[in-house]
Design an enzyme around this catalytic site. Structure first.
Site, PDB file in Angstrom:
ATOM      1  N   SER A  42      -7.660   0.881   3.259  1.00 38.82           N
ATOM      2  CA  SER A  42      -8.525   2.044   3.038  1.00 38.82           C
ATOM      3  C   SER A  42      -7.835   3.168   2.276  1.00 38.82           C
ATOM      4  CB  SER A  42      -9.038   2.577   4.377  1.00 38.82           C
ATOM      5  OG  SER A  42      -7.985   3.142   5.136  1.00 38.82           O
ATOM      6  N   LYS A 119      -5.920   8.855   7.102  1.00 36.03           N
ATOM      7  CA  LYS A 119      -6.780   9.219   5.977  1.00 36.03           C
ATOM      8  C   LYS A 119      -6.240  10.506   5.354  1.00 36.03           C
ATOM      9  CE  LYS A 119      -9.826   6.045   7.317  1.00 36.03           C
ATOM     10  NZ  LYS A 119     -10.057   4.779   6.574  1.00 36.03           N
TER      11      LYS A 119
END
Length: 278
Positions: A42, A119
């Site tokens: 990701s 993230k």
């Protein structure tokens, strides 16, 4: 008799040494640096599957999420951070706390699942964010975006999960060249990083997200392959992340393994030793 006492004392000393070592390691992991191995794609290309790094836990101070969770399903061990430091939970505050900056790459605790995620911070408290045709808008202004060629990788199983990468040029056969469009994104404040594009999908076109006070908005750099704040927690996404759920900042990759295990040293990527996370 003396030999038996000496043997018993030796075993006791060994046990004490192991216990002390575990306590020291626990304190070090809680207060200073937590190891983290990247399990998914990701955050490509900033972070690759198999990157191993230490998370700086001093960067934002401490909360209940700073305590480590220990889960070993094979032997039935499931100790959650809340089991140890739950008394610190509930006020959305931190001890010796400081605020993350926009563009920081952060490990945080998922607000519902309790799992550790990594993230990039793109939205700060009070911000309004929206995706329009794959372009991020912050407070009604588009972020800077420059084309930067393609990100290329081999179509093959990656990491311990053995997952295949998604490709913009799909279908791609095993061993073929998997491509993604590559851009340089510039956030307000000047932070620059690479983002990747695979396809046109729902999270490229969203409504406006208003970040609540004391919360942050996170996105993965591999934009079409990231479960992040664009999806609400009710739909299995991350949603807005409370301040107290931050664990630490990812500053530098220690080493990286392209194989199924980080112990397979012959698969380590020589170009990623001590590489800064940008």
């Amino acid at each position: 008799m003396t030999a038996k006492i000496s043997a018993g004392q030796s075993i006791l000393e060994t046990v004490k040494t192991v216990v002390y070592a575990l306590l020291i390691a626990g304190v070090f992991r809680t207060l200073f640096f937590q190891p983290f191995w990247i399990p998914s794609g990701s955050m490509k290309e900033t972070l690759l599957i198999g990157d191993f790094l230490f998370v700086n836990k001093m960067a934002y101070g401490y909360s209940y999420a700073s305590c480590p969770s220990l889960r070993i399903a094979s032997v039935g061990i499931d100790v959650d951070a809340k089991d140890i430091c739950g008394f610190l939970d509930g006020e959305n505050t931190r001890i010796l706390g400081s605020e993350p900056e926009r563009g920081d790459v952060v490990v945080f605790r998922h607000p519902v699942q309790g799992a550790d995620f990594i993230k990039r911070v793109v939205g700060l408290p009070g911000d309004k964010l929206q995706m329009k045709d794959g372009l991020l808008f912050i407070n009604e202004e588009p972020v800077g975006r420059e084309d930067a060629g393609n990100f290329e990788e081999l179509m093959a199983r990656q990491g311990p999960q053995g997952s295949h990468p998604r490709c913009e040029n799909a279908p791609v056969g095993q061993g073929g060249s998997c491509l993604k469009s590559r851009q340089i994104e510039t956030l307000p404040g000047g932070s620059k990083h690479v983002v990747l594009n695979i396809t046109n999908q729902g999270v490229d076109h969203t409504g406006v997200y208003q970040v609540p006070a004391g919360h942050y908005f996170f996105m993965g750099d591999n934009r079409d392959n990231s479960n992040d704040s664009r999806m609400p927690q009710t739909a299995g996404g991350v949603g807005f992340v409370p301040y107290e759920n931050l664990i630490g900042r990812a500053d530098r990759i220690i080493f990286s393994s392209a194989g199924r295990s980080m112990l397979f040293f012959w698969t380590w990527r020589s170009d990623r030793y001590f590489k800064a996370v940008e």
